[in-house]
Design an enzyme around this catalytic site. Sequence first.
Site: not given
Ligand code: GUN
Length: 285
Positions: A52, A119, A96
């Site tokens: 990311k 998100d 995350q």
């Molecule tokens: N953990 C697994 N997929 C995601 C996601 O799309 N966003 C976040 N913040 N954590 C994750």
Amino acid sequence: MELLDGKALSTKIEIQVTDEVKKLKEKCGCTPGLAVVLVGQDPASTAYVKMKKKACDRVGFYSITHDMPENISQEAIEKTIIMMNNDSNIDGILIQLPLPAQIDETKLLELVAPDKDVDGFHPFNVGRLATGLDGFVPCTPLGVMELLKEYDIDVKGKNCVVVGASNIVGKPMAALLLNADATVEITHIFTDDLKKHTLNADIILVGVGVINLIKEDMVKENVIIIDIGINRADNGKLVGDVDFLNVSKKCSYITPVPGGVGPMTIAMLLKNTLKAAKANAEDKK
Ligand code: GUN
């Protein structure tokens, strides 16, 4: 059978985002900013956060990762989120997941300012998605919808079977499909006779983390398969939840793993952050 190439589409989207970032910088001197909270050293989470951050660098965003130890307190994370909510250089905040057991995940997700919730996990944005209103939509299901659109696949009236009912993937995926007038079934770990459901599907969207869950005898001819799973096989290779070799023979379209939904998730994070930055730039006027 045609592959739904998420890698190619994500590259195209990154070029568009890069261009828009340049324009935004010229117009108001603003640089979109993303803050990421990473707790602990889970290898998958660490790898995702790195990807990311790299994507943010490629398109010209400012980004910061708050790397926190596994044993961090709830209060310390909350303080960081409040700080980022109040930081005008930060347009998007991403926590995350998963988080360690001592942390109250819901409380943290509810603390993120809804207008920085790139998100789409805050109940405010979940509610807006459920009612079909504009807001932030979780990146993975949003990426799936973009991929379908790119290949002119209209879900209206189609039988869509979502396998998996998580807050991150399955539930928002179902909401997006329903908002697009699909007929939607949500199946999950307690579903009796999964095959009975998948055999009826025009489109199967699966993301549960079980290798070879969807097999050749569970799908009809010309089915469209969206494989949202990411698993590490015994040979070290990345694979999805679908027995690709055998199922793909029956498909009209299928996403590869890797190179399908994965890159789209990151592309949508960039799009959501740009959207937040544009809205914040308007507010600052
Ligand atoms: N953990 C697994 N997929 C995601 C996601 O799309 N966003 C976040 N913040 N954590 C994750």
